[in-house]
Design a protein around this motif. Sequence first.
Motif, short mmCIF file in Angstrom:
data_model
loop_
_atom_site.label_atom_id
_atom_site.label_comp_id
_atom_site.label_asym_id
_atom_site.label_seq_id
_atom_site.Cartn_x
_atom_site.Cartn_y
_atom_site.Cartn_z
N TRP A 32 -8.32 -7.25 -2.97
CA TRP A 32 -7.49 -6.71 -4.04
C TRP A 32 -6.10 -7.35 -4.07
O TRP A 32 -5.37 -7.30 -3.10
N LEU B 149 -3.19 -5.28 -3.01
CA LEU B 149 -3.03 -4.95 -1.59
C LEU B 149 -2.63 -6.16 -0.74
O LEU B 149 -2.44 -6.03 0.47
N GLN C 204 -6.29 4.31 -4.80
CA GLN C 204 -6.53 3.08 -5.56
C GLN C 204 -7.31 3.35 -6.83
O GLN C 204 -8.42 3.86 -6.79
N GLU D 283 -6.09 7.24 1.51
CA GLU D 283 -7.01 7.74 0.49
C GLU D 283 -7.91 8.83 1.08
O GLU D 283 -8.24 9.80 0.39
N HIS E 33 0.82 -1.22 0.00
CA HIS E 33 0.00 0.00 0.00
C HIS E 33 0.84 1.26 0.00
O HIS E 33 0.35 2.33 -0.33
N GLN F 254 -4.21 1.90 3.86
CA GLN F 254 -4.48 2.36 2.49
C GLN F 254 -5.71 3.26 2.45
O GLN F 254 -5.68 4.34 1.84
N LEU G 112 0.82 2.29 -3.72
CA LEU G 112 -0.39 2.26 -4.55
C LEU G 112 -0.95 3.64 -4.85
O LEU G 112 -1.50 3.87 -5.93
#
Lengths: 72, 189
Positions: free
Chosen positions: A57, A60, A38, B174, A32, B170, A35
């Motif tokens: 995913w 991930l 996403q 975001e 991550h 993650q 990335l």
Amino acid sequence: MAFTNRKTYTPFIGRYDPCQPIRVKTYETPPHLYLGFQPPGLEQFSPKEALKRGTLWKALYSPYTSPYGDYR
Amino acid sequence: MWVYEKKLQYPVRVSQCNPRLAKFLIEQYGGADGELAAALRYLNQRYTIPDKVIGLLTDIGTEEFAHLEMIATMVYKLTKDATPEQLKEAGLGAHYADHDKALFYHNAAGVPFTATYIQAKGDPIADLYEDIAAEEKARATYQWLIDMSDDPFLNESLAFLREREVVHSQRFREAVEILKEAREQKRFF
Ligand SMILES: [Fe+2]
């Protein structure tokens, strides 16, 4: 060099260190970190596979095993 | 409000009676970067963060309670049939003296849980950066636990929990991007 999610470095080893030196040390840099936001349409695991792995995913998925495996 | 499903998020199986592992696992129960701290941190931040990321905090905060339940199950399975003698040998004598086999919110060194483990600055970026750091610290804790555990079944559950920290980190990253630039893009969970 091939990409890997486990990076290595070689710390200074003193002449009189009391323990058997670990010459190569490691740290994790999981997927991550690379990335960004996403993007849509990434490849997925099957629902069953996703439940087992902990992510839908493929991008991930981050397997982990002890780096001390070689020393034990 | 919440709806409870009477099952674990991921099955917990333990292959051997090893109360010593329970002593280490409790770090993720009542430790600074544990699941209780995570759940309380995220659910509490929801009230003072832009609407766009409230749902994410609710989702992840709720999931952390599901993780807490998995850790509790591991600790329970590893200790429930141990004799006081075995618990003493495993370094759990002090725990037994105070709690018998009851679980308690403290870390692997026996330090009780404290609200000072969690932060709420009210600044959305500061709070989300804290959340990202918390996820990376929880991921690292699971790594150290896997390094010390030689129980293959337990390690599967721990690998699952570690993977969830990766996904959470993650999503928090975001969330920062969403707040930086109100972008019109779909979010994926
Ligand atoms: Fe998490």
